[in-house]
Design an enzyme around this catalytic site. Structure first.
Site, PDB file in Angstrom:
ATOM      1  N   LYS A 252       3.295 -11.496  -6.704  1.00 36.50           N
ATOM      2  CA  LYS A 252       4.442 -12.000  -7.455  1.00 36.50           C
ATOM      3  C   LYS A 252       5.495 -12.629  -6.543  1.00 36.50           C
ATOM      4  O   LYS A 252       6.279 -13.453  -6.990  1.00 36.50           O
ATOM      5  CB  LYS A 252       5.035 -10.886  -8.307  1.00 36.50           C
ATOM      6  CG  LYS A 252       4.042 -10.452  -9.399  1.00 36.50           C
ATOM      7  CD  LYS A 252       4.673  -9.571 -10.444  1.00 36.50           C
ATOM      8  CE  LYS A 252       3.748  -9.353 -11.623  1.00 36.50           C
ATOM      9  NZ  LYS A 252       2.744  -8.287 -11.382  1.00 36.50           N
TER      10      LYS A 252
HETATM   11  C1  LIG Z   1       1.609  -8.192 -12.096  1.00 34.39           C
HETATM   12  C2  LIG Z   1       0.366  -7.785 -11.439  1.00 34.39           C
HETATM   13  C3  LIG Z   1      -0.884  -8.082 -11.978  1.00 34.39           C
HETATM   14  C4  LIG Z   1      -1.051  -8.784 -13.310  1.00 34.39           C
HETATM   15  O1  LIG Z   1      -0.421 -10.022 -13.382  1.00 34.39           O
HETATM   16  P1  LIG Z   1      -0.414 -10.834 -14.751  1.00 34.39           P
HETATM   17  O2  LIG Z   1       0.828 -11.642 -14.761  1.00 34.39           O
HETATM   18  O3  LIG Z   1      -0.509  -9.858 -15.835  1.00 34.39           O
HETATM   19  O4  LIG Z   1      -1.596 -11.723 -14.700  1.00 34.39           O
HETATM   20  C5  LIG Z   1      -2.000  -7.719 -11.268  1.00 34.39           C
HETATM   21  N1  LIG Z   1      -1.911  -7.052 -10.100  1.00 34.39           N
HETATM   22  C6  LIG Z   1      -0.722  -6.746  -9.558  1.00 34.39           C
HETATM   23  C7  LIG Z   1      -0.696  -6.003  -8.281  1.00 34.39           C
HETATM   24  C8  LIG Z   1       0.451  -7.106 -10.200  1.00 34.39           C
HETATM   25  O5  LIG Z   1       1.633  -6.803  -9.657  1.00 34.39           O
END
Ligand SMILES: *Cc1c(COP(=O)(O)O)cnc(C)c1O
Length: 460
Positions: A111
């Site tokens: 993210k």
């Molecule tokens: C947020 C997150 C996901 C899922 O992301 P999406 O936006 O739902 O596709 C997967 N793995 C980790 C470690 C995350 O922080």
């Protein structure tokens, strides 16, 4: 480029609105009015670019009026200078698969890739326009940390992060709650992630409230995040030398955000074969994509908390596409999902979905086994989310160059790793201080009025 809401195409928006609003006023998600696609020549010219150059070429067409190319280049460089890898990501070969490591940013999850950019977009815009904004965001653990890290200490911005109390890992929480800047506010909600997300949604829909604090959101439906995430699909695709075999991606997902970014890359012309939607036992997306049943069930807690979700917000963008961009139809489907908690996908539509997407779901034992097998064979520790993406390829059985998105660093999930291999995954040295630092957060009941009051009192 113009944007419209998936629920009303008659009104057009520019990137500025799409970015600052996040969600359209009618509850729909923003999408480009006309799809953007690189031609073969343009696509060819992108090969061999370093990550920042590539990011500029891909993001630029989507933000045309918001920022000029010169400033965009500077912002991208600034955003990605906080990463521990020169080209933001790493691609490594493990067994018969590739692992695309996306967790080399400041908060150890993919993210950061989008959020670092968003933080600098805000700063750029607010400074130019002399405005102040309050960001309110719900997190299942990683979004909040990435957002805080991107916003902390920036002028003209406060950030309020709602996380589900006791339902995120201790390291996830500490990365958020040890930040000292006085524009950062952590709130633990007595509830689950979907409760947090619903509170934020309700605050947005309360126009009096959201206007009064000039509220903005950075959750995974924000279009700016999606564009930023599509860059690493291109970058890793170009890194694969053997183009004689199809290239597939497996994406651990809950909100359908990251995998939608891959779908966007495909729509932009990148010849991806299949995108594998990899879920934990909260498998609404797997049931939708394999059986046509998008049916909400109760959320259960798992070892991969960032995917403990039963409302996949970004799925609305796919529903819109699948229904030939019919805004009225999308609107009525979304209404029936809200009231009845389900959407049954007909066979023709499901076929369309399966030309781009396959899916798999892993139970908790399979997750632990995958972490332990991969560790034994390769001396490599996968975080529980990545393990789901890794094992999904064993379930869907696709030939080709198979790339797994590694969405988090294993040290963020110490309990899961310990359970799987009786070991600790060490935090990168830059982050070890969070373990002993004082934490700062408020615990609040799952109640809209209480949250609104709490936030209003703190807005400066
Ligand atoms: C947020 C997150 C996901 C899922 O992301 P999406 O936006 O739902 O596709 C997967 N793995 C980790 C470690 C995350 O922080």
């Amino acid at each position: 480029m113009n944007y419209v809401s998936t629920r009303n195409k008659s009104k057009v928006f520019k990137f500025k609105d799409v970015f600052l609003k996040g969600l359209a006023d009618d509850g729909g998600l923003f999408v480009p009015e006309v799809e953007f696609k690189f031609n073969d020549e343009q696509l060819n010219s992108l090969k061999g670019s370093d990550y920042n150059q590539l990011a500029k070429e891909i993001i630029s067409p989507f933000v045309d009026d918001f920022i000029n190319d010169h400033d965009l280049t500077k912002i991208i460089e600034k955003s990605y200078s906080s990463f521990r890898k020169n080209n933001v990501i790493d691609l490594i070969k493990v067994e018969d698969r590739f692992i695309l490591e996306l967790f080399h940013g400041p908060t150890l999850a993919f993210k950061d890739v989008a959020m670092q950019l968003l933080g600098n977009f805000y700063e750029y815009y607010l400074e130019k326009n002399n405005e102040k904004i309050n960001i309110v965001v719900a997190t299942s653990g990683d979004t909040g940390a990435a957002a805080i890290e991107a916003i902390k200490g920036k002028k003209n911005l406060n950030i309020f992060v709602l996380h589900p109390h006791n339902r995120i890992s201790s390291v996830q929480r500490k990365i958020m709650t040890t930040v000292k800047d006085n524009n950062v506010f952590n709130i633990a909600i007595n509830g689950n992630f979907d409760d947090c997300q619903n509170l934020v949604k309700s605050m947005f829909e309360d126009r009096n409230f959201s206007k009064s604090i000039n509220m903005s959101g950075v959750n995974s439906i924000n279009w700016a995040r999606i564009i930023a995430q599509s860059v690493y699909y291109f970058y890793s695709y170009f890194l694969i030398q053997d183009k004689t075999k199809p290239i597939n991606f497996s994406v651990p997902t809950g909100n359908f955000g990251d995998v939608y970014a891959g779908y966007l890359a495909k729509k932009m012309g990148l010849p991806i074969n299949k995108l594998v939607v990899a879920t934990n036992q909260n498998d609404i997306l797997h049931r939708a994509i394999s059986e046509g049943k998008y049916v909400s069930e109760k959320v259960s807690e798992t070892l991969s908390p960032s995917m403990d979700i039963q409302i996949a917000s970004n799925f609305e963008r796919l529903i819109y596409d699948l229904n030939n961009k019919d805004d009225k139809l999308t609107s009525s489907i979304m209404k029936s999902i809200k009231t009845d908690g389900l959407y049954i996908i007909d066979e023709t539509t499901l076929k369309k979905i399966n030309s781009d997407f396959l899916s798999a779901s892993l139970n908790e034992n399979e997750v632990l086994k995958t972490i332990s097998n991969v560790y034994t064979k390769n001396n490599l520790i996968l975080d529980p989310h990545t393990a789901i993406g890794f094992a999904a390829f064993e379930k869907v059985k696709l030939d080709g160059n198979n790339i797994v998105l590694a969405t988090a660093h294993p040290s963020k999930f110490p309990d899961a790793i310990n359970k799987a291999i009786k070991m600790n995954a060490e935090l990168p040295k830059e982050l070890q201080y969070v373990l002993s630092e004082k934490e700062n957060y408020d615990i609040i009941e799952n109640n809209l009025e209480s949250i609104k009051k709490h936030i209003t009192e703190r807005v400066k």
